[in-house]
Design an enzyme around this catalytic site. Sequence first.
Site, PDB file in Angstrom:
ATOM      1  N   GLU A 209       0.868  -1.173   0.000  1.00 23.03           N
ATOM      2  CA  GLU A 209       0.000   0.000   0.000  1.00 23.03           C
ATOM      3  C   GLU A 209       0.904   1.221   0.000  1.00 23.03           C
ATOM      4  O   GLU A 209       1.454   1.596   1.034  1.00 23.03           O
ATOM      5  CB  GLU A 209      -0.920  -0.022   1.230  1.00 23.03           C
ATOM      6  CG  GLU A 209      -1.889  -1.186   1.266  1.00 23.03           C
ATOM      7  CD  GLU A 209      -2.922  -1.143   0.159  1.00 23.03           C
ATOM      8  OE1 GLU A 209      -3.120  -0.056  -0.444  1.00 23.03           O
ATOM      9  OE2 GLU A 209      -3.534  -2.179  -0.132  1.00 23.03           O
ATOM     10  N   CYS A 243      -2.178   9.171   2.471  1.00 23.60           N
ATOM     11  CA  CYS A 243      -1.686   8.586   1.226  1.00 23.60           C
ATOM     12  C   CYS A 243      -2.617   8.856   0.054  1.00 23.60           C
ATOM     13  O   CYS A 243      -2.180   8.857  -1.105  1.00 23.60           O
ATOM     14  CB  CYS A 243      -1.456   7.083   1.389  1.00 23.60           C
ATOM     15  SG  CYS A 243      -2.927   6.166   1.887  1.00 23.60           S
TER      16      CYS A 243
END
Length: 456
Positions: A209, A243
């Site tokens: 991720e 993110c």
Amino acid sequence: MDIQALVTAQRAYFKTGATLPLSARRGALQRLRAAMKAHETDITAALKADLNKSPAESYMCEVGLTLSELTFVERRLARWMRDRPHLTPLAQFPARSFTVSEPYGVVLIMSPWNYPFLLTMEPLIGAVAAGNCCVVKPSADSPAVSAVIRTILAECFPPELVAVVEGGRAENQALLDQRFDYIFFTGGAAVGREVMAKAAVHLTPVTLELGGKSPCIVDKTARLELAAKRLVFGKLLNCGQTCVAPDYLLIDRRVKDRFLAYVKRWITVLYGSDPLDNKGYVRMVNRKHFDRVMGLINPAQVVFGGQGDPAALAIQPTILDPVSPEDAVMQEEIFGPVLPVLTFDAVQEALDFVNARPRPLALYLFSQDREVQEQFLRRASSGGGCINDTIIHLATSRMGFGGVGDSGMGSYHGKASFDAFSHRKSIVKKSTLVDLPVRYPPYTRTKARLLRLFLR
């Protein structure tokens, strides 16, 4: 801590089969829930210490989302664990075909500092639900949360089931030198490449991720004030240290000035005339990160904000306009409260701009034009995203979340987390009452005709 001995102990525990029963998995998740609730005040205080997160933001983005994920997984775990039947080809008659979800074994979860509680616990929930033993490595850059995580998990689990390894780069390297059955990493692309390289030595599967420069596109049909409000929310949540934060704005030149006026207004409404005076405004995680983000701010391009407080590690929400693709702020993921502004004259230009760059973790489009929505949905690759909003696509357990290309691989949340930490094994259980001879030599003309009948 002897990391090799820890992994060996977990592997021995996994081989006993103690993690496999539904009762064991549910019991583990229930203990985790109880410990989280008992330590909620400690979690909130740790998030305040590491990032200056307010109690409300801490619950909304960390504790509350984790509890919601726990509830979702607990209620559905029995269903997910069942063998899944599949139709059997006529050529294999009589038989029963099905798939079995089995845990990988001993897994490693390496989590980041920006949402240090959520991004540790969410993958852990999936790993435990799937029946694995787990080593958890929180980030050294969020030490207060790391300590609380260690306390909570020590109360819930014996170390042979779930253990926490704290520390920095040396501990990361020592962990990656071990043979794990699965590695789940959340962080930057540079470290992600190191993790993947280490995993390749043991042919260990990974979920990565990562991040990237997630664009926010606003066309002339967008509802500008609402779009500005939602962009400000997504950009400044956790002070941009997200993110999937909108990294840069790509806007139709004809509506740019009106839109930026709304953006400035909403920053002031939500955070005050000077967010540096707002006690609930999240700060940069450390001085290194503060200096890096401040270094991306070109004073000649600042049209709003631009100031920072080194003592408080806080940076004003900042708008840079105009910005070119060659500027430093467009060469890396910003991970801070800085919004570069670029313009386009036609929607195709915006689409080409996005597609000419590495595939982002998220893409946000504000448009009322359904043709434009469909164009970006089908032709612009990204890990995920929103139409007419930001961020919220990841706040659900009903859809998987993950990246593509440079922004990562694999997904998790809800059922996707269970699947990520499970190997789906395909089984055919063949009857012993009948044994059709067509597959056995010698292959006569009759058998050949039957094979052509079955296999076409």
